[in-house]
Each structure stands twice: as C-alpha cells, then as structure tokens.
Design a protein around this motif. Sequence first.
Motif, PDB file in Angstrom:
ATOM      1  N   UNK A  92       0.829  -1.213   0.000  1.00  0.00           N
ATOM      2  CA  UNK A  92       0.000   0.000   0.000  1.00  0.00           C
ATOM      3  C   UNK A  92       0.854   1.251   0.000  1.00  0.00           C
ATOM      4  N   UNK A  93       1.994   1.181   0.622  1.00  0.00           N
ATOM      5  CA  UNK A  93       2.891   2.332   0.616  1.00  0.00           C
ATOM      6  C   UNK A  93       3.422   2.606  -0.784  1.00  0.00           C
ATOM      7  N   UNK A  94       3.742   1.537  -1.537  1.00  0.00           N
ATOM      8  CA  UNK A  94       4.210   1.723  -2.918  1.00  0.00           C
ATOM      9  C   UNK A  94       3.110   2.312  -3.796  1.00  0.00           C
ATOM     10  N   UNK A  99       0.942   6.979  -6.738  1.00  0.00           N
ATOM     11  CA  UNK A  99      -0.127   7.955  -6.970  1.00  0.00           C
ATOM     12  C   UNK A  99       0.356   9.379  -6.706  1.00  0.00           C
ATOM     13  N   UNK A 100       1.151   9.554  -5.679  1.00  0.00           N
ATOM     14  CA  UNK A 100       1.688  10.888  -5.394  1.00  0.00           C
ATOM     15  C   UNK A 100       2.631  11.359  -6.485  1.00  0.00           C
ATOM     16  N   UNK A 101       3.456  10.431  -7.007  1.00  0.00           N
ATOM     17  CA  UNK A 101       4.368  10.801  -8.096  1.00  0.00           C
ATOM     18  C   UNK A 101       3.592  11.184  -9.351  1.00  0.00           C
ATOM     19  N   UNK A 102       2.510  10.441  -9.635  1.00  0.00           N
ATOM     20  CA  UNK A 102       1.715  10.768 -10.811  1.00  0.00           C
ATOM     21  C   UNK A 102       1.077  12.157 -10.689  1.00  0.00           C
ATOM     22  N   UNK A 103       0.533  12.433  -9.512  1.00  0.00           N
ATOM     23  CA  UNK A 103      -0.063  13.757  -9.308  1.00  0.00           C
ATOM     24  C   UNK A 103       0.985  14.856  -9.367  1.00  0.00           C
ATOM     25  N   UNK A 104       2.156  14.562  -8.872  1.00  0.00           N
ATOM     26  CA  UNK A 104       3.225  15.561  -8.919  1.00  0.00           C
ATOM     27  C   UNK A 104       3.622  15.854 -10.363  1.00  0.00           C
ATOM     28  N   UNK A 105       3.684  14.808 -11.201  1.00  0.00           N
ATOM     29  CA  UNK A 105       4.017  15.020 -12.610  1.00  0.00           C
ATOM     30  C   UNK A 105       2.946  15.859 -13.308  1.00  0.00           C
ATOM     31  N   UNK A 106       1.662  15.585 -13.003  1.00  0.00           N
ATOM     32  CA  UNK A 106       0.600  16.389 -13.608  1.00  0.00           C
ATOM     33  C   UNK A 106       0.689  17.847 -13.179  1.00  0.00           C
ATOM     34  N   UNK A 107       0.968  18.062 -11.911  1.00  0.00           N
ATOM     35  CA  UNK A 107       1.095  19.442 -11.438  1.00  0.00           C
ATOM     36  C   UNK A 107       2.290  20.140 -12.079  1.00  0.00           C
ATOM     37  N   UNK A 108       3.378  19.410 -12.251  1.00  0.00           N
ATOM     38  CA  UNK A 108       4.547  20.008 -12.905  1.00  0.00           C
ATOM     39  C   UNK A 108       4.252  20.359 -14.360  1.00  0.00           C
ATOM     40  N   UNK A 109       3.515  19.489 -15.049  1.00  0.00           N
ATOM     41  CA  UNK A 109       3.159  19.794 -16.436  1.00  0.00           C
ATOM     42  C   UNK A 109       2.274  21.035 -16.513  1.00  0.00           C
ATOM     43  N   UNK A 110       1.289  21.113 -15.627  1.00  0.00           N
ATOM     44  CA  UNK A 110       0.419  22.281 -15.637  1.00  0.00           C
ATOM     45  C   UNK A 110       1.189  23.552 -15.283  1.00  0.00           C
TER      46      UNK A 110
END
Length: 348
Positions: A92-94, A99-110
């Motif tokens: 669950x930690x992985x 999920x946090x890395x994916x959201x971080x990438x989306x925020x960086x793209x935006x």
Amino acid sequence: MSDFDSNPFADPDFSNPFQDPAVTQATRTVTSGLEEYNPFTNTKPAVAGVATKMAPTSTQPAIMKLTEEATAYTQSQTQFPLTHDPRTHPLQQDRAQTELLRRQEELEKKAAELDRREKEMQSLGTSGGRKNNWPPLPDKFPVGPCFYHDITVDIPVEYQKTVKTMYYLWMFYAGTLLVNIFGCLIWFCVDSRRGVDFGLAMFWFMVFTPCSFVCWYRPLYGAFRNDSSFRFFVFFFVYICQFGMHVFQAIGITTWGNCGWISALTCLNTSILVGILLILIAGLFTSCAVFSLIMFKKVHELYRSSGASFEKAQQEFASGVMSNKTVQTAAANAASTAARGAFKGEQI
C-alpha cells in the motif's frame, strides 16, 4: 355430632402415609440434590443412590476450534492487514507513493504550461501583439504567414490531443490530394483521354487544401480555444460537407479528377501497374473518410460534455454581431435616418 369432632389422625391405629420409609428416603434425596444445585455451573446435581460417571468440568469459557476456512482468513488478514494508514504495509505504501508521483508530474506539467503561457503573454505585450506563424514561410518570402497557430499555448491540456489529431488529419488529407495529382498525371500518360482528370486534380488541391483549413479546422481550433458554441456549430456544419466530399472522392467517378475505386478499376483495363497505384490512392481517400467519421464522433462527445448548446451559440452570435463596429455603424446610421424621417414627417 361426636363423629365430626373427633380427629381421625389422632387415632393410634391410623398410619400416616408420609411416614412410609420409601417416601421419606426419596424426599430426603431430592431435597439434598436441589440444595447443592448451582445454576451457574455446568454440573448437574448428583442424586443419591445413583452411580453416574461425569467428565471433569471446567469453568473456563468455551473456545471454538479453528477450521481451515478460518485459518485461511486469518492468514489473509496477516498478509494484508485492514488498516486505514497506507504506511503500515509496503504494498500500500508503494501504491500511495506511485499515486503521489503521478499527481506531482501532472502538477509540474500544468505549472510548465502556465509558465510558458505567461512568457508568451509577456512577449506579446512587449512586441505589441501576437505575430502570425502559420503557414511557416521563410522571412524572404513575398507573402507572410496568415494565422497564429500554437496548440500548446492556445488549447487547454485536456483538448490538445484532439486538436493535434485533427491537424494531422488535415495534413493527411492535403497530402492525399497532392498524391492524387501525381496519380492522375500518370493515368494521363497512359491514357490520353484523362487530361480532364489531371486538370481537376490540380484544381481540387488548390481549392480544398486552404478551404478545409479555414472552413473547418480553424473553427474547431477557435472553439476549443475560446469554448465557443457558435464555432462548434460552424465546424459541425462544414465538416459534414467535408465528410461527404471524402466519400465522393473515395468513390472516384471518372472525369471528376479523383483516383477513387471506380477510376482505379477502370484503369486496370489499360495498365495494371497504374491501376494498382490508383487503388492505393483510393485507399487513402477511404482512410480519410473513416478517420473523419471517427473524429467527428469524438469531437461531438467533447462538445456535449462541455455544456455547449444551441441557445448559447445564438447568444454568442448576437453578441458578436452587435459588438462588430461595422454593424454598430450601420445600425446607428439607420437609426439616425429613421429619426430624421420621423422628425420631418411631424413638421410637415
């Protein structure tokens, strides 16, 4: 009356039935058993004179024996404990970390897109406006670019893929028209009666290439850029006509300048190699028709999900017409003329 006053139990010859030895022994046995009985224990009262074999009792609570199903369930709970804290288990930690890395990438793209748009707006403010960059022509060319085209700047992120696909589809159609010219030229070299097809092929390329870009791609580009319902309606109306033209060109009626299926099958009687070439061009026109239908459906789904409507398109058209300076000047002139005529009529 003397008989009634006498006590029958005081007669010495009277025998009391309750003094029978069998009755007294049984009464004494039952009474002793009830006095020793405890309802909070599992032991039963022992009856005197009766020999019974009783298993040793235990005062501990009963414990259910584990079955195979209960054992498997406990093992699954041990492997994947039910907890609300994702940090208590590595799997669950992985997942949480992914999920946090994916959201971080989306925020960086935006954030990168916002920075780019901000820089673009700053450069436009310093230069005095956006410079046209399409078509990409050299600086020394006598004719300059006519439009400003930058999908990553003008179009929102969720619609960029769709607009890029439509742009590539327009390029594919323009390339198919160009290949159609060469196909008709080769067909004209084999059959001298096909000069009309060659001339019309050049005409279709010169007309449909710019008209398709201006009439349906630019309205689609502006519709996604400004969320304009009116431009969506313009795109749908023109694109239906464009789809009909794709089907017509894929059919390929002879003397119409299209290397479609009928023209290709007709050319097979003259030259097999040229006929095969025309079949390939007919396949390109057919692909244009199929891809156009697929993208039309996709754009229509996005249009319905965006909340656009015919009423909104009417409001945009009315506001656009009324904000036009030419229309405002004409309306003002008409109103002043009508006022003058009414004023002169009253004086007469």
